[in-house]
Structure formats: C-alpha cells, structure tokens
Motif scaffolding. Structure first.
Motif, PDB file in Angstrom:
ATOM      1  N   THR A   1       0.841  -1.198   0.000  1.00 39.72           N
ATOM      2  CA  THR A   1       0.000   0.000   0.000  1.00 39.72           C
ATOM      3  C   THR A   1       0.876   1.247   0.000  1.00 39.72           C
ATOM      4  OG1 THR A   1      -1.560  -1.276   1.293  1.00 39.72           O
ATOM      5  CG2 THR A   1      -1.987   1.069   1.107  1.00 39.72           C
ATOM      6  N   GLY A   2       2.059   1.140   0.652  1.00 38.67           N
ATOM      7  CA  GLY A   2       2.993   2.267   0.666  1.00 38.67           C
ATOM      8  C   GLY A   2       3.377   2.693  -0.744  1.00 38.67           C
TER       9      GLY A   2
ATOM     10  N   THR B   1       2.957   6.821  -4.803  1.00 35.15           N
ATOM     11  CA  THR B   1       2.621   7.195  -6.173  1.00 35.15           C
ATOM     12  C   THR B   1       1.522   8.253  -6.189  1.00 35.15           C
ATOM     13  OG1 THR B   1       3.171   4.946  -6.798  1.00 35.15           O
ATOM     14  CG2 THR B   1       2.024   6.276  -8.430  1.00 35.15           C
ATOM     15  N   LEU B   2       0.456   7.998  -5.412  1.00 29.75           N
ATOM     16  CA  LEU B   2      -0.630   8.977  -5.360  1.00 29.75           C
ATOM     17  C   LEU B   2      -0.157  10.302  -4.783  1.00 29.75           C
ATOM     18  CD1 LEU B   2      -3.731   6.941  -4.122  1.00 29.75           C
ATOM     19  CD2 LEU B   2      -3.390   7.982  -6.358  1.00 29.75           C
TER      20      LEU B   2
ATOM     21  N   GLY C   1       1.996  15.258  -0.037  1.00 29.18           N
ATOM     22  CA  GLY C   1       1.105  14.398  -0.808  1.00 29.18           C
ATOM     23  C   GLY C   1       1.036  13.007  -0.201  1.00 29.18           C
ATOM     24  N   VAL C   2       2.191  12.512   0.227  1.00 32.64           N
ATOM     25  CA  VAL C   2       2.238  11.192   0.861  1.00 32.64           C
ATOM     26  C   VAL C   2       1.425  11.209   2.151  1.00 32.64           C
ATOM     27  CG1 VAL C   2       3.778   9.593   2.075  1.00 32.64           C
ATOM     28  CG2 VAL C   2       4.416  10.480  -0.183  1.00 32.64           C
ATOM     29  N   ALA C   3       1.564  12.300   2.929  1.00 26.89           N
ATOM     30  CA  ALA C   3       0.831  12.388   4.198  1.00 26.89           C
ATOM     31  C   ALA C   3      -0.673  12.345   3.944  1.00 26.89           C
ATOM     32  CB  ALA C   3       1.220  13.669   4.930  1.00 26.89           C
ATOM     33  N   VAL C   4      -1.134  13.140   2.990  1.00 29.60           N
ATOM     34  CA  VAL C   4      -2.572  13.186   2.703  1.00 29.60           C
ATOM     35  C   VAL C   4      -3.065  11.818   2.221  1.00 29.60           C
ATOM     36  CG1 VAL C   4      -4.320  14.182   1.183  1.00 29.60           C
ATOM     37  CG2 VAL C   4      -2.596  15.659   2.236  1.00 29.60           C
ATOM     38  N   SER C   5      -2.314  11.197   1.298  1.00 39.89           N
ATOM     39  CA  SER C   5      -2.733   9.887   0.793  1.00 39.89           C
ATOM     40  C   SER C   5      -2.808   8.872   1.919  1.00 39.89           C
ATOM     41  CB  SER C   5      -1.742   9.353  -0.252  1.00 39.89           C
ATOM     42  OG  SER C   5      -1.449  10.303  -1.197  1.00 39.89           O
TER      43      SER C   5
ATOM     44  N   ALA D   1      -6.108   7.148 -10.713  1.00 39.30           N
ATOM     45  CA  ALA D   1      -5.122   8.226 -10.636  1.00 39.30           C
ATOM     46  C   ALA D   1      -4.090   8.089 -11.740  1.00 39.30           C
ATOM     47  CB  ALA D   1      -4.448   8.216  -9.270  1.00 39.30           C
ATOM     48  N   LEU D   2      -3.605   6.857 -11.958  1.00 40.59           N
ATOM     49  CA  LEU D   2      -2.599   6.659 -13.008  1.00 40.59           C
ATOM     50  C   LEU D   2      -3.170   7.040 -14.366  1.00 40.59           C
ATOM     51  CD1 LEU D   2      -0.846   3.348 -11.926  1.00 40.59           C
ATOM     52  CD2 LEU D   2       0.006   5.690 -11.747  1.00 40.59           C
ATOM     53  N   ALA D   3      -4.465   6.814 -14.535  1.00 38.22           N
ATOM     54  CA  ALA D   3      -5.075   7.143 -15.823  1.00 38.22           C
ATOM     55  C   ALA D   3      -5.278   8.641 -15.982  1.00 38.22           C
ATOM     56  CB  ALA D   3      -6.410   6.405 -15.966  1.00 38.22           C
ATOM     57  N   LEU D   4      -5.579   9.328 -14.876  1.00 36.07           N
ATOM     58  CA  LEU D   4      -5.933  10.750 -14.988  1.00 36.07           C
ATOM     59  C   LEU D   4      -4.739  11.692 -14.836  1.00 36.07           C
ATOM     60  CD1 LEU D   4      -9.373  11.119 -13.202  1.00 36.07           C
ATOM     61  CD2 LEU D   4      -8.852  10.685 -15.594  1.00 36.07           C
ATOM     62  N   ILE D   5      -3.716  11.247 -14.088  1.00 36.24           N
ATOM     63  CA  ILE D   5      -2.597  12.148 -13.823  1.00 36.24           C
ATOM     64  C   ILE D   5      -1.945  12.689 -15.105  1.00 36.24           C
ATOM     65  CG2 ILE D   5      -0.213  12.160 -12.936  1.00 36.24           C
ATOM     66  CD1 ILE D   5      -1.333  10.748 -10.438  1.00 36.24           C
TER      67      ILE D   5
END
Lengths: 509, 361
Positions: B287-288, B293-294, B301-305, B341-345
């Motif tokens: 999951t990390g 990645t997100l 960003g990592v904290a929020v995800s 996310a991978l599709a939209l980023i």
C-alpha cells in the motif's frame, strides 16, 4: 507551370510561428535550395509538404490541383519523397529489403525478385549500393543513397533532402551532387535544404531564403552570389567569429598517452590516441561523426574508463577517474549531448550548483539563497534567457547550452573539453559559445574542441588533429590546414605524420 | 475579402491550468467511487449509504477518528519509505519484507531490553527496527549498484522469503510457550509505546510517523543529499556527469527506505500487537507504493494519501459491520483509486484551448 506550389503556409507550435504565410514553388527538373539558419523554418515547411506536419493555414497544389497531404503515404502517392536527417532504415535488414519494405504487394517475400528490382532501380538512377549489404554495415553516405533510392523506388518525382551534406565528408558530398545533377537531367525536382552557402551556389537552380519563419526572397542562383545570400539569410553582412592570430601553446595541461577505449558494444572506439593540449591554445579534433569523438569526450569527462593508456591533467593521473575528480582537477566539461549535462526536471539554479554542491552546502543543508544568487549572477553574465527557478528542460537548446557553459566556465577551469559545443544552435548562440571558448583560450586555459563542424574547427583552433576510426590520422597547425587537406584526412584517404603526442604547436610538415 | 470565423478546440502539451490541477484529486475521488459503486451494488447495498459509512462515519466520533490515525501510522511510514527510494529512481517493492524485519527486531529487543527504563528502551528499539529494515534492504540494493541486478525482482521476491522467516520463527523457537499460539512472547512493558491520547489505541508511533514525513520533506527540499537524490532519480547520466556519486546515493536511499519501512513494523509490534504475529501487516508495504505514487513522491502528498487510506481502511470495517458488505471493499477502493489516478494524472500535462480564428477566403 509549377509541379508543386505551397501558398500562404502557416504553422504554429504553441506561441512560436515556425512558418509565417510562406509561398514556395517548385518547377519540374530543378534543384531548388531552401536556405536559412537553424530554426528559420526550412525543415518545418518541408515536413508539411511530406505530410509529417499539418499546416494550420495555407494550400498545397501539385500539378495545379489542390491536395491535402495528411501523411507521408499521401505525399508518396503524389510523387513526393523525403530523406530526413535521421535515416528511417532498419539496420539489420539488407539494402534491398529496406528499399521494398512497406512497398511489397505479395504476402510472400521473393528475395530474388526484390534483389533484381532494386538492382534495376540502381541501374536506372545510377545510384549504386550493394543490394545484399546489411544496412548497419554501411557508411553514412551509403545509407543516404539507400534513402534516396527508397524514395525513387516509390516513384517519387519530387525529392526533398534535409541537410543531406551535414553528415558527409567532402568527397561524399561530390558524389551526392553528381547524383543530384543526374536526377535533374532525368527530370526529377529536388528540394535541397541547407545552411551552407557554397553548396547552395554550387548545386541549385533557384534559392528560396527563409528567415524567422518568413520568406525573404526567391532568386535564380545564377543571378545572385554568396554575399547576397548571406545577407538575406542572417540580415547582416558579416557573421561568424573572426579569426585572430594563432596562439602558441605554453606548458602542457592535458595529455593523453596511447589511450584505448571501447564503445558501448565493447569494440575499440579509440585506438592509441595520444594528444597534448597546452595552456593558452585550442586543439581542434576534426572528424566525421561516429569516429570515436563521443568516446573521446566521455573518457575526458570521467564517463568512460579507458581500457589502456593514461590521461594526465597537469601532473595528476586521472585515468579512469570519476567525473567529480575531473571537475575537482579543474577540467570543465561541455558534453556532446546537452541533455547529459543538465537534469531536465531540476531548476536552472539547481543545475548550476550541482557540480560543486559543497560550495552551497553548510552542515549538509542547502544554502538556497546562495544558490539563487549564484544563478542570477550567471544568468546575467552569460545572458541566459531563463529564471533561476525554471526547469532546465524547458529552455531552448541555446539557453540550455549557456547554462552548461556558465556552470563550467565560471569555475575558471584549467582545461576545457568542449564536445560539439554549437551543435543545433542558431547563429547568435553559436557565435556566443565560440567567443566564450576563445576567451578561455586567451585566459590561459587548454581547450580541446571536438567538433564535426569543419568551419568551426578552422575558425577556432590553433592546432588541428583529425580523428578517423578512433585513430588520430594527422595533426597540423591551423595555418597549414585547408578544408581539402582536412577532408582527405577525415575521409581516411591519407594519414599524415605527427601523430602520437610528438606534435606540438610548431609541428612542421 | 470575406472573413470567416470558426471555433476550434486544440489540445496542447503544456501544463494544465491551475484550477484543473487542483480539481484533479476531486475528480479522481469521484471517478473512483463511481467505479466502486458497481461493487457495492453487487454486494446488495446502497452506494450512497455505503459512502457515508466509508468516508463520514469514521470521522463522526472521537474514537473512530483516532482509529483512523492508528490505521494511518504504518501507512505514513511505508509511504515515506517507498518515496525515499522512488525519488532516487530505486524501485523498492520490498517495504513489506523490510517492515517485517523491523517487526522481528522489535519483538526481540522488546524481550531483551526489559531491564531498561522506557526513555532508553524505546529509542533503542526504534533504532534497532530501523537497522533491521535497512539490513534486509541491503542485499538487493548492493546487487543493484554493484551488478545492475533489477531491484524490482529482488526486493519483491525477498518479501516472500521474509514471510517464511517469520513463519519459521513463530512456529519454531519463538512459539508462545504459554498459549502455544504462533506468536512471540509479549514484549516488556517498558518497551511498549505509550499512548498519546488516553483511552485510545493511538500511540507514540503516530508521532514517529509524522516526524518521518517532516524529515522526508526536509531532506528532499533542504539538504544537499536530497538534491542529489532527486538529481539521480530524474537524470542518472546527467547527475553522474555533474559528479554526483550515483551508486552511493542510490545505496543510501535504498537503506533509508528499508529503515523507515522497518520502523513501520517496529511501531506496529511495540504500539499495537506487543507480539510478533504473522498478520502484523495486511500489505502495508505494498500500500505504501500506492501512497507514494498517489502522493506524487511529495512529503505532504504522501501524508494526505496515507491519512486518506487510513480513513478508507477504518471506513471499510465500519461499512462491513453496518451493512454486511465484505471488508475487502476497502482494498478494492484503494486499488481502483490507484488505477484511476494513473489514468488521470497524465491529463496534468495537457490543456485544451478554444481557438477562435478568422481565416480569409
């Protein structure tokens, strides 16, 4: 009646107008030169004609009919073929296979028939390359002939050649020009893209000059001269670096002793190269691309370890040393590939600091203020069009090169390794880079200039060495160098004495 | 001269407008839940109600809100761990194994450090967990820098090796002598991480995780080492050309990554379970990777995800209890979110321009 007419062609890339309402036409059986600096829009215009780009505005007529060219396939159907700067050949296939590739009707390949057809085409156009030869073993000139044959084999009546002489040695250029003249006699029309005045004067019937995406004018070659064309092309009478006196080098700062190195395939790319560069001189390494220049610059940057021999900077032995050791020893390195000299996704300020990061670090912490100030200072001094916080990858080629120059030259290096320092730059940036190299020489640095541009070598070097198939085949003072003599050396036709490190600025011949 | 006006749309490859980039996470969220709604319906539940339990309910009470932070703790640490490696272009897929290495160290140190006061024992145990994770990360990292062995393969395979080591320990020497369960003896009370909020499970490990995020941010943006890490990750050859010691930097990044993953295992043992058990991690290490990645390899960003994934984990349990939907819906949602996310980023790199142009006829 014109064979091809392009009317009011406009092509934009974002904010940049690459072609601005360009009119261009081509008569049957003429060689029409398209002349202009890098970035003037020559290639863009022809890519539109060949269907690689779509024009935003404008019309194309072929034999008086309006046409829409959406792909190279459309262009070929209309009899328009193009030989681009980067050849579209499949290296492991034979010449014959490359020529018919994508142009065969049968499901089954009849090798003998193909070979026969290609041999006949060669006879018809008098362009000879062994049909059975494997393309990867061919010289650049031969590959170019295959490309031309490929277009003609597909019934092209119009042949677009994008800077065809850029990769050729002088002897190969003669050969190409003979071919073009024969094709003209047979009624083919040729568009010859170039920025070399002498070639344009020599081969073309008419010249269209482009500058900044606009047509400056179209003139019959017989009614013009090099000076007029140069003025049209750059908008001023004189350009280029004016050559000063030739410098005598002082103490040797960079020495290579019988250096051997392998290429990426593990084959020897440098064969017993010995060179000495002295303080206050520029040693030019002339040669056609792919003769070991890349490996030479990598060996001198710490990016490639030599297999034999020694590399000495001053008294320090740097054979096989890491890049950081070269930098610390006072070797300023300008890489052949600009993208190898900057990290595109880091900022300009970061790229300017990275090579000597210790100067911007206190107790492991970045002094970001110092980094920004350093960047601002260099941006002013080297006239870089960028902000310190811009990503380096967003800069134009010229500005990216200036970032590298600023990083390297601001350190007052003892030795400068400049590999293809002006490749792909426009005249303004080229001139700037050359002036900077001369300034380094005058300051007392030992400059090694590796360049495929013979004019550049002749304009800057105090001494010239020629590299051919990984060997130094001749070394001579600039005063004795002529394009002809260098051309012969570069083509491997002759070898001159004076190799193996014995040569100095006063080598007699 | 006739002027004709026409409107055209054109897609350009430049940065998308700011408003779109800020909207993108919301878009990802919405699309994710539209897709997962299919699975919720399949589980014969009302999607809207499901989302209430998923996203709102856990935050509506103090107990479950704190539980979100508990769930986020190991995710913050593995997210930071993976980011350290990915930034340097080292694709560490082995955070799961490194987490267990840290857990083993904690279970062992927890029994031998019992004589020390907590102020000494706990830092020593955290250090031990870090070192254990780093040591487990060392072989693949060394193989990569020395022999260019692909770390994706080696780190991934070592995860299985580690699971078998844990299993061997728990069914062999460390089997609980009292109960006979495959779990290690309980760690000493002085080595248990203290609770930072009374009457909850939220322990000191959460502080460690938040510190890890801050350290990540600080290292990447404020230190010379961080600049080298980014340079190596963004352009290996250019970094090497500019004198960055690429191999050493990659090796260091890999070891830090392993160490931080080890911390995740340490705080789970010392803060939650107090034993080593096989089920320390339901895949926190993997999951990390999603979280890093997100989070776009950015500390905040990592904290929020990680916090969001903690919410989904907690919400999935609430949902499962309340509506009888399988608890795996949480994982389905997380995986869907990564794919969306991978599709939209990539859309961030384009903008659509409305062109009004006049052409002369």
């Amino acid at each position: 009646m014109y064979l091809v007419e392009m009317l009011g062609i406009t092509k934009r890339f974002g904010a940049l107008v690459a072609n601005d309402r360009i009119d261009f036409n081509l008569k049957p059986g003429e060689i029409h030169a398209l002349l202009g600096e890098n970035g003037a829009g020559k290639t863009t215009l022809m890519r539109i004609l060949y269907g690689l780009y779509r024009a935003d505005e404008g019309q194309i007529r072929v034999q008086g009919r309006n046409v829409h060219i959406r792909s190279p396939r459309d262009a070929l159907t209309l009899g328009i073929g193009m030989v681009t700067q980067h050849f579209a050949l499949v290296p492991p296939l034979t010449v014959a296979e490359n020529i018919v590739l994508g142009y065969t009707d049968d499901f089954r390949l009849n090798r003998e028939a193909i070979r026969q057809a290609v041999a006949e085409a060669e006879e018809r156009f008098q362009i000879y390359v062994d049909p059975d030869a494997v393309v990867q073993h061919l010289s650049v000139g031969q590959k170019q002939r295959v490309e031309i044959l490929k277009a003609l084999y597909r019934n092209a009546r119009v042949l677009i050649l994008d800077e065809p002489t850029a990769v050729l040695v002088p002897q190969e250029v003669d050969n190409l020009f003979q071919t073009l003249e024969r094709l003209r006699e047979q009624g083919f029309s040729i568009v010859f893209i170039s920025h070399k005045l002498d070639e344009v004067m020599r081969i073309s019937d008419r010249v269209t000059v482009l500058r900044d995406g606009r047509v400056v004018g179209t003139v019959p070659t017989a009614e013009t001269n090099e000076r007029e064309l140069a003025r049209m092309m750059v908008g001023r009478e004189t350009f280029g670096v004016t050559r000063q006196e030739i410098h005598q080098g002082e103490e040797p700062l960079l020495r290579l002793e019988n250096v051997w190195a392998n290429d990426d395939q593990g084959l020897p790319a440098l064969k017993s190269v010995s060179l000495t560069v002295r303080a206050g001189e520029i040693l030019g390494i002339a040669g056609v691309g792919g003769n070991g220049q890349k490996e030479l610059s990598e060996v001198l940057s710490g990016m490639r370890a030599p297999t034999r021999g020694r590399v000495l900077v001053g008294e320090r032995d740097l054979t096989g040393a890491e890049p950081v050791e070269f930098a610390d020893a006072g070797v300023g390195r300008i890489p052949e590939d600009r993208h190898e000299g900057v990290v595109a996704d880091l900022t300009v300020a970061e790229n300017l600091a990275l090579e000597h990061l210790d100067a911007f670090t206190r107790n492991g912490l970045l002094d970001r203020k110092a980094m920004l100030e350093h960047a601002e200072h260099l941006i002013r001094e080297f006239q870089i069009k960028a902000r310190p916080t811009d990503k380096a990858g967003k800069l134009s080629g010229g500005n990216m090169q200036k970032v590298i120059l600023a990083r390297v030259l601001s350190r007052q290096p003892k030795v400068v390794i400049a590999a293809q320092p002006t490749r792909g730059l426009d005249i303004g940036a080229t001139e700037y880079v050359r002036q900077q190299l001369l300034a380094q020489r005058d300051r007392g640095a030992a400059v090694l200039l590796i360049s495929e541009d013979l004019d550049e070598i002749l304009a800057l070097s105090d001494r010239i060495a020629v590299i051919y198939e990984g060997e130094i085949v001749g070394e001579l003072p600039a005063s004795e160098a002529t394009p002809e003599r260098l051309g012969l050396l570069m083509a491997g036709a002759t070898k001159e004495q004076g190799r193996a490190g014995t040569a100095t600025a006063t080598t007699s011949h | 001269m006739l002027a004709q006006r026409r409107l055209r749309l054109r897609i350009e490859k430049t940065g998308a407008p700011f408003w779109f980039r800020s909207l993108l996470p919301v878009l990802i969220l919405i699309l994710t839940f539209v897709i997962t709604a299919i699975f919720v319906l399949w589980g014969k539940a009302n999607p809207l109600q499901a989302y209430y339990y998923f996203l709102i309910a856990p935050l509506s009470s103090r107990v479950s809100a704190l539980e979100v932070l508990v769930k986020s703790t190991p995710l913050l640490l593995t997210g930071v761990a993976v980011t350290f490696a990915f930034v340097a272009g080292y694709w560490n897929i082995g955070a799961e194994g490194q987490l267990y290495a840290g857990a083993i160290a904690a279970a062992w140190l927890g029994t031998v450090l019992g004589g020390l006061p907590s102020v000494l024992a706990i830092p020593l145990m955290l250090l031990g967990g870090f070192v254990a994770g780093a040591l487990w990360a060392l072989p693949p990292a060394w193989l990569r820098v020395r022999w260019s062995v692909d770390e994706v393969v080696t780190t991934l395979l070592l995860n299985s090796v580690m699971l078998f080591i844990v299993s061997a320990l728990l069914n062999g020497p460390w089997r609980d002598p009292v109960s006979g369960w495959p779990q290690s003896p309980e760690i000493a009370a002085s080595t248990m991480l203290p609770k930072i909020v009374p009457r909850s499970r939220l322990h000191l490990g959460f502080v460690v995780a938040v510190l890890a995020v801050v350290v990540l941010w600080f290292v990447l943006s404020r230190t010379a080492f961080g600049l080298k890490l980014r340079a190596v990750g963004l352009g290996r050859n250019a970094a090497r050309f500019m004198g960055v010691p690429v191999e050493r930097t990659v090796l260091t990044a890999a070891l830090i990554s392993g160490g931080v993953a080890g911390l995740a295992g340490t705080v789970e043992v010392a803060g939650i379970h107090f034993h080593l058990i096989e089920a320390i991690s339901p895949g926190y290490g993997y999951t990390g990777i999603i979280i890093a990645t997100l989070g776009a390899l950015n500390a905040w960003g990592v904290a929020v995800s990680a916090l969001f994934f903690g919410l989904i984990d907690t919400g999935a349990q609430t949902l499962s209890r309340a509506m009888g939907v399988p608890v795996y819906l949480g994982e389905v949602t997380q995986a869907t979110m990564l794919l969306v996310a991978l599709a939209l980023i990539p859309l961030q790199r384009y903008r659509i321009r409305l062109l009004s142009e006049s052409s002369e006829v």
